[in-house]
Design an enzyme around this catalytic site. Sequence first.
Site, PDB file in Angstrom:
ATOM      1  N   GLU A  57       0.835  -1.207   0.000  1.00  0.00           N
ATOM      2  CA  GLU A  57       0.000   0.000   0.000  1.00  0.00           C
ATOM      3  C   GLU A  57       0.869   1.256   0.000  1.00  0.00           C
ATOM      4  O   GLU A  57       2.028   1.220   0.435  1.00  0.00           O
ATOM      5  CB  GLU A  57      -0.877  -0.034   1.275  1.00  0.00           C
ATOM      6  CG  GLU A  57      -1.775   1.165   1.456  1.00  0.00           C
ATOM      7  CD  GLU A  57      -2.813   0.976   2.570  1.00  0.00           C
ATOM      8  OE1 GLU A  57      -2.696   0.024   3.358  1.00  0.00           O
ATOM      9  OE2 GLU A  57      -3.748   1.798   2.624  1.00  0.00           O
ATOM     10  N   ASN A 204     -12.419  -1.507  -0.457  1.00  0.00           N
ATOM     11  CA  ASN A 204     -11.621  -2.100   0.629  1.00  0.00           C
ATOM     12  C   ASN A 204     -12.222  -1.670   1.967  1.00  0.00           C
ATOM     13  O   ASN A 204     -12.523  -0.485   2.160  1.00  0.00           O
ATOM     14  CB  ASN A 204     -10.172  -1.595   0.553  1.00  0.00           C
ATOM     15  CG  ASN A 204      -9.382  -1.914   1.825  1.00  0.00           C
ATOM     16  OD1 ASN A 204      -8.969  -3.040   2.038  1.00  0.00           O
ATOM     17  ND2 ASN A 204      -9.201  -0.915   2.685  1.00  0.00           N
ATOM     18  N   GLU A 205     -12.409  -2.596   2.841  1.00  0.00           N
ATOM     19  CA  GLU A 205     -12.912  -2.298   4.190  1.00  0.00           C
ATOM     20  C   GLU A 205     -14.000  -1.223   4.128  1.00  0.00           C
ATOM     21  O   GLU A 205     -13.909  -0.183   4.793  1.00  0.00           O
ATOM     22  CB  GLU A 205     -11.764  -1.891   5.134  1.00  0.00           C
ATOM     23  CG  GLU A 205     -10.790  -3.029   5.367  1.00  0.00           C
ATOM     24  CD  GLU A 205      -9.834  -2.835   6.541  1.00  0.00           C
ATOM     25  OE1 GLU A 205      -9.794  -1.740   7.128  1.00  0.00           O
ATOM     26  OE2 GLU A 205      -9.126  -3.814   6.871  1.00  0.00           O
ATOM     27  N   TYR A 274      -6.309  -9.280  11.285  1.00  0.00           N
ATOM     28  CA  TYR A 274      -5.067  -8.815  11.904  1.00  0.00           C
ATOM     29  C   TYR A 274      -4.973  -9.378  13.318  1.00  0.00           C
ATOM     30  O   TYR A 274      -5.956  -9.352  14.056  1.00  0.00           O
ATOM     31  CB  TYR A 274      -5.012  -7.286  11.954  1.00  0.00           C
ATOM     32  CG  TYR A 274      -4.684  -6.686  10.597  1.00  0.00           C
ATOM     33  CD1 TYR A 274      -3.392  -6.718  10.099  1.00  0.00           C
ATOM     34  CD2 TYR A 274      -5.678  -6.104   9.813  1.00  0.00           C
ATOM     35  CE1 TYR A 274      -3.078  -6.186   8.865  1.00  0.00           C
ATOM     36  CE2 TYR A 274      -5.380  -5.571   8.563  1.00  0.00           C
ATOM     37  CZ  TYR A 274      -4.071  -5.619   8.101  1.00  0.00           C
ATOM     38  OH  TYR A 274      -3.763  -5.095   6.863  1.00  0.00           O
ATOM     39  N   GLU A 325      -6.026  -9.354   3.487  1.00  0.00           N
ATOM     40  CA  GLU A 325      -5.074  -8.657   4.362  1.00  0.00           C
ATOM     41  C   GLU A 325      -4.990  -9.484   5.632  1.00  0.00           C
ATOM     42  O   GLU A 325      -6.020  -9.792   6.243  1.00  0.00           O
ATOM     43  CB  GLU A 325      -5.557  -7.246   4.732  1.00  0.00           C
ATOM     44  CG  GLU A 325      -5.376  -6.232   3.648  1.00  0.00           C
ATOM     45  CD  GLU A 325      -5.784  -4.817   4.069  1.00  0.00           C
ATOM     46  OE1 GLU A 325      -5.674  -4.463   5.259  1.00  0.00           O
ATOM     47  OE2 GLU A 325      -6.230  -4.074   3.183  1.00  0.00           O
ATOM     48  N   GLN A 376       2.285  -6.195   5.263  1.00  0.00           N
ATOM     49  CA  GLN A 376       2.468  -5.844   3.864  1.00  0.00           C
ATOM     50  C   GLN A 376       3.889  -6.236   3.462  1.00  0.00           C
ATOM     51  O   GLN A 376       4.733  -6.456   4.336  1.00  0.00           O
ATOM     52  CB  GLN A 376       2.218  -4.369   3.664  1.00  0.00           C
ATOM     53  CG  GLN A 376       0.822  -3.918   4.083  1.00  0.00           C
ATOM     54  CD  GLN A 376       0.508  -2.486   3.671  1.00  0.00           C
ATOM     55  OE1 GLN A 376       1.274  -1.795   3.036  1.00  0.00           O
ATOM     56  NE2 GLN A 376      -0.688  -2.030   4.096  1.00  0.00           N
TER      57      GLN A 376
HETATM   58  O1  AHR Z   1      -2.683  -2.668   6.254  1.00  0.00           O
HETATM   59  C1  AHR Z   1      -2.955  -1.454   6.906  1.00  0.00           C
HETATM   60  C2  AHR Z   1      -4.435  -1.109   6.891  1.00  0.00           C
HETATM   61  O2  AHR Z   1      -5.147  -2.073   7.592  1.00  0.00           O
HETATM   62  C3  AHR Z   1      -5.091  -1.099   5.537  1.00  0.00           C
HETATM   63  O3  AHR Z   1      -4.911   0.102   4.874  1.00  0.00           O
HETATM   64  C4  AHR Z   1      -6.527  -1.323   5.864  1.00  0.00           C
HETATM   65  O4  AHR Z   1      -7.225  -1.978   4.847  1.00  0.00           O
HETATM   66  C5  AHR Z   1      -6.476  -2.127   7.142  1.00  0.00           C
HETATM   67  O5  AHR Z   1      -7.292  -1.631   8.111  1.00  0.00           O
END
Ligand code: AHR
Length: 518
Positions: A57, A204-205, A274, A325, A376
């Site tokens: 990103e 995205n999100e 995450y 992600e 990432q």
């Molecule tokens: O990867 C960092 C951020 O995490 C991304 O921009 C977003 O999609 C997610 O919340």
Amino acid sequence: MPAFVSRRGFLATTGAACASVLTSRNALAFPAPQQVEIQTDAEIGTIRPEMHGHFAEHLGSCIYGGIWVGKDSRIPNIDGYRKQAVEDLRRLGLVVLRWPGGCFADDYHWRDGIGPRQKRPRRVNIHWGNYTEDNSFGTHEFVNFCRLIGAEPYLAGNVGSGTPDELRDWVEYCNYPSGSTLSDERAANGSPEPFRVRYWGVGNENWGCGGQMTPQEYAAHYRRFSGYIREFGGVRPFLVACGPSGNNADWTRGFFQSMGGRRRMPDGFAMHFYSSGKSNATRFTVETLPEQLSSFARLETGILEQRKLMDEFDPQKRIGLMIDEWGVWDRMVPEEEKRYGRLWQQITMRSAVAAAMGLNVFHRQADKLVMGNIAQTVNVLHAVLLTDQERCIRTSTFYAFELLKPHRGNKAVRVKTGDESPLGLSVSASRQKDALAITLVNPKHDAAVAVECALTKGTAAAAKARIIHHADFNACNTFEAPDVIVPKDHPVTARGSKIGIELPPMAVATVLAQLGSA
Ligand code: AHR
């Protein structure tokens, strides 16, 4: 410094910031072997190489300073791309790369990033620090980078602040062979050949930074945006809808209910996962380490529950689940972020264990998962490469991905470990004809494990194993000591239908063996 830590090992950590939590020698006493059943004839599905995908990103120093240094840089580069990053990512075999975000995607207007660089507009990156983005890295630079490293490009479209015609035009610009104004513009910008981009994210999100939508609102947007994305030059777009944050059932149910069965459903549904850490990357403790690593059991439960929900709306199972992600997100160190960019964190032995646990989960869900993109690639969150000016190092997570590479394209087979607890031994196994691959991860910091794998069918021969391991779960490769955690050969035995291996605490090992008939 404890007497048994070498100076090199000490330097490997981030100086004073690194808490040395070392495994006691007693922990290396191996108990009676844990029995693991490898059901060599019970195939789950193909481990699509895209499960080992990546995400980059416009955030911190992932693109600028990480991947892209510019042609005039003193940093060795190939047409502006950091040479070592190109070489390392080629070596890893990046299968797919998602870009330009992330949150950035829903505020990105692709026309800003084409044409002569000096004429490109300067925009403010409102998500990641209000810095000025000069758009020197745009669609051509991204696709050419993918070509250079051999990855399939995956473009995330702007739904939050964009329009359906903007996304529609991006697809035409990239994929229409020639003769339209947009395809001619692409040719004039240096790429007469169409980019043939297959993967397209529709936002995205969108439940968060991508527009704060309800699932119903997003479904309406998805229908509208996706309706104008067409096949050009024989490339049928693979459309990805925004899925839930973790295992959010309301989002998934709300989205699919609002889609209405008659319309074209997405090809992929992208969940984000995450694993947040309660410590700075190099300061995990015996409390925060197990807490974080346990979250991968939740990832697996989440995938199981999400796929069950999806099956209600998609009984023919046409839609692939994606984790586009994922990774560890630790507590940031302000000085490090200041020096290296937003969301920069060190990558330790713990991070490598986490990465391998995640990939093992994906393999075990091979009949539903079509892609997984770690967040990432460079310098941000769970990175495989870290850079500092001219220096570029491979992290422990790079090596975890490398150890799991032999599974790509194989048929995943079922495994029973006899211990389903969140910090139990994590195992995935796969085969390609007579070639068997088994990855075993010991996430415990205080207990070694001896493992006896019993094949339900066939015998194993010519087994060899590679391992990454460090007794200090906070150990990491640094710019000063880049080879603290690197793969090494590891003893393994193969007798009849049994494979034996011993794993120290905090270890990731892959065993490769030849299958024979019993
Ligand atoms: O990867 C960092 C951020 O995490 C991304 O921009 C977003 O999609 C997610 O919340």
